[in-house]
Design a protein around this motif. Structure first.
Motif, mmCIF file in Angstrom:
data_model
loop_
_atom_site.group_PDB
_atom_site.id
_atom_site.type_symbol
_atom_site.label_atom_id
_atom_site.label_comp_id
_atom_site.label_asym_id
_atom_site.label_seq_id
_atom_site.Cartn_x
_atom_site.Cartn_y
_atom_site.Cartn_z
ATOM 1 N N UNK A 48 0.796 -1.220 0.000
ATOM 2 C CA UNK A 48 0.000 0.000 0.000
ATOM 3 C C UNK A 48 0.825 1.264 0.000
ATOM 4 N N UNK A 49 1.995 1.211 -0.626
ATOM 5 C CA UNK A 49 2.892 2.369 -0.669
ATOM 6 C C UNK A 49 2.587 3.201 -1.911
ATOM 7 N N UNK A 50 2.330 4.478 -1.727
ATOM 8 C CA UNK A 50 2.083 5.384 -2.842
ATOM 9 C C UNK A 50 3.415 5.713 -3.518
ATOM 10 N N UNK A 62 10.608 2.781 2.026
ATOM 11 C CA UNK A 62 9.291 2.411 2.548
ATOM 12 C C UNK A 62 9.122 0.893 2.573
ATOM 13 N N UNK A 63 9.561 0.245 1.502
ATOM 14 C CA UNK A 63 9.492 -1.221 1.462
ATOM 15 C C UNK A 63 10.356 -1.807 2.567
ATOM 16 N N UNK A 64 11.542 -1.237 2.760
ATOM 17 C CA UNK A 64 12.433 -1.699 3.826
ATOM 18 C C UNK A 64 11.792 -1.571 5.197
ATOM 19 N N UNK A 65 11.038 -0.502 5.410
ATOM 20 C CA UNK A 65 10.329 -0.320 6.681
ATOM 21 C C UNK A 65 9.307 -1.427 6.896
ATOM 22 N N UNK A 67 9.482 -4.413 5.588
ATOM 23 C CA UNK A 67 10.263 -5.625 5.873
ATOM 24 C C UNK A 67 10.693 -5.657 7.337
ATOM 25 N N UNK A 68 11.096 -4.493 7.865
ATOM 26 C CA UNK A 68 11.485 -4.418 9.280
ATOM 27 C C UNK A 68 10.315 -4.816 10.180
ATOM 28 N N UNK A 69 9.112 -4.386 9.802
ATOM 29 C CA UNK A 69 7.930 -4.747 10.588
ATOM 30 C C UNK A 69 7.692 -6.251 10.568
ATOM 31 N N UNK A 70 7.942 -6.880 9.412
ATOM 32 C CA UNK A 70 7.800 -8.335 9.320
ATOM 33 C C UNK A 70 8.749 -9.034 10.285
ATOM 34 N N UNK A 71 10.001 -8.582 10.273
ATOM 35 C CA UNK A 71 11.007 -9.187 11.146
ATOM 36 C C UNK A 71 10.613 -8.999 12.610
ATOM 37 N N UNK A 72 10.140 -7.809 12.945
ATOM 38 C CA UNK A 72 9.741 -7.520 14.331
ATOM 39 C C UNK A 72 8.582 -8.409 14.770
ATOM 40 N N UNK A 73 7.696 -8.729 13.819
ATOM 41 C CA UNK A 73 6.534 -9.581 14.123
ATOM 42 C C UNK A 73 6.845 -11.063 13.951
ATOM 43 N N UNK A 99 17.021 -7.437 -3.133
ATOM 44 C CA UNK A 99 16.084 -7.662 -2.026
ATOM 45 C C UNK A 99 16.634 -8.717 -1.063
ATOM 46 N N UNK A 100 17.205 -9.776 -1.606
ATOM 47 C CA UNK A 100 17.759 -10.830 -0.748
ATOM 48 C C UNK A 100 18.947 -10.321 0.058
ATOM 49 N N UNK A 101 19.679 -9.365 -0.493
ATOM 50 C CA UNK A 101 20.819 -8.803 0.232
ATOM 51 C C UNK A 101 20.386 -8.020 1.461
ATOM 52 N N UNK A 102 19.124 -7.596 1.513
ATOM 53 C CA UNK A 102 18.625 -6.877 2.685
ATOM 54 C C UNK A 102 18.650 -7.758 3.927
ATOM 55 N N UNK A 103 18.739 -9.065 3.725
ATOM 56 C CA UNK A 103 18.735 -10.002 4.848
ATOM 57 C C UNK A 103 20.122 -10.199 5.452
ATOM 58 N N UNK A 104 21.130 -9.581 4.854
ATOM 59 C CA UNK A 104 22.509 -9.846 5.262
ATOM 60 C C UNK A 104 22.750 -9.537 6.732
ATOM 61 N N UNK A 105 22.068 -8.521 7.257
ATOM 62 C CA UNK A 105 22.337 -8.092 8.631
ATOM 63 C C UNK A 105 21.222 -8.471 9.599
ATOM 64 N N UNK A 106 20.321 -9.316 9.169
ATOM 65 C CA UNK A 106 19.214 -9.699 10.038
ATOM 66 C C UNK A 106 18.850 -11.154 9.782
ATOM 67 N N UNK A 107 17.836 -11.644 10.480
ATOM 68 C CA UNK A 107 17.406 -13.020 10.267
ATOM 69 C C UNK A 107 16.721 -13.138 8.915
ATOM 70 N N UNK A 108 16.811 -14.314 8.270
ATOM 71 C CA UNK A 108 16.155 -14.482 6.968
ATOM 72 C C UNK A 108 14.649 -14.265 7.091
#
Length: 199
Positions: A48-50, A62-65, A67-73, A99-108
């Motif tokens: 739902x990002x404009x 915005x997409x990264x944000x 994704x962060x919410x997904x990880x937090x949940x 997009x897959x590289x965004x996982x480098x510093x966090x859990x998959x």
């Protein structure tokens, strides 16, 4: 080969993944894609990002944000790409690698499933940073007689039909005419039932 059940498998997987654990985005590619720019707009729409008036960098943030919410949940994002053979070049897959590289510093938290014709493998292999991340590869083959009998029984069961209206010789004929391709099997069997209902 086309008609072997890739889209059916993708739909089954989408229904199998638990909504309480996964956000599932299914993309059916309708045109040839040779460059970047097909994935990010789809993700933006899903979340739902404009995008109007925003730069690509702003949209990605915005997409990264999200994704962060997904990880937090403690949730995962699963993206199914059907008709993936329409991704015709390594450049078209660079967004996926990014997009897959965004996982480098966090859990998959992000997984992709590509359903496409076998020549799509060559495109993946031409992008080493993506090819090295492939954890499973499978090939769907045309069904044999035993598979077809089980498939027809399953489909009839979904329709509430316990006793198959197809005689063994008819099943063999369907297999011969369809060459074991599920799309053709469905068409032949459905038309046969419609004809039978009208006589």
């Amino acid at each position: 080969p086309p008609g072997s059940g890739k889209s059916t498998l993708a739909a089954w997987l989408e229904s199998y993944l638990s909504p309480s654990q996964f956000d599932v985005l299914t993309l059916s590619l309708m045109r040839q894609e040779a460059h970047q720019g097909w994935l990010v707009p789809s993700l933006a729409k899903y979340f739902g990002i404009e995008t109007t008036g925003r730069t690509d960098t702003q949209v990605l943030r915005k997409i990264g944000t999200n994704f962060d919410d997904l990880v937090e949940d403690n949730r995962r994002m699963f993206i199914i790409v059907d008709a993936a053979e329409r991704l015709r070049s390594p450049q078209a897959l660079e967004e996926v690698a990014a997009m897959l590289n965004l996982q480098a510093l966090t859990q998959p938290f992000l997984s992709f499933m590509f359903c496409g014709a076998t020549h799509f493998e060559d495109v993946v292999r031409s992008l080493p940073e993506l090819a090295c991340r492939v954890s499973f590869h499978g090939v769907l083959h045309p069904v044999n007689l035993e598979d077809l009998e089980l498939y027809v029984k399953f489909r009839l069961g979904l329709a509430g039909i316990g006793q198959s209206p197809f005689e063994p010789a008819a099943i063999q004929r369907v297999l011969h005419l369809s060459k074991g391709l599920l799309t053709v099997i469905n068409s032949i069997a459905e038309n046969a039932l419609l004809e039978a209902a009208q006589t």
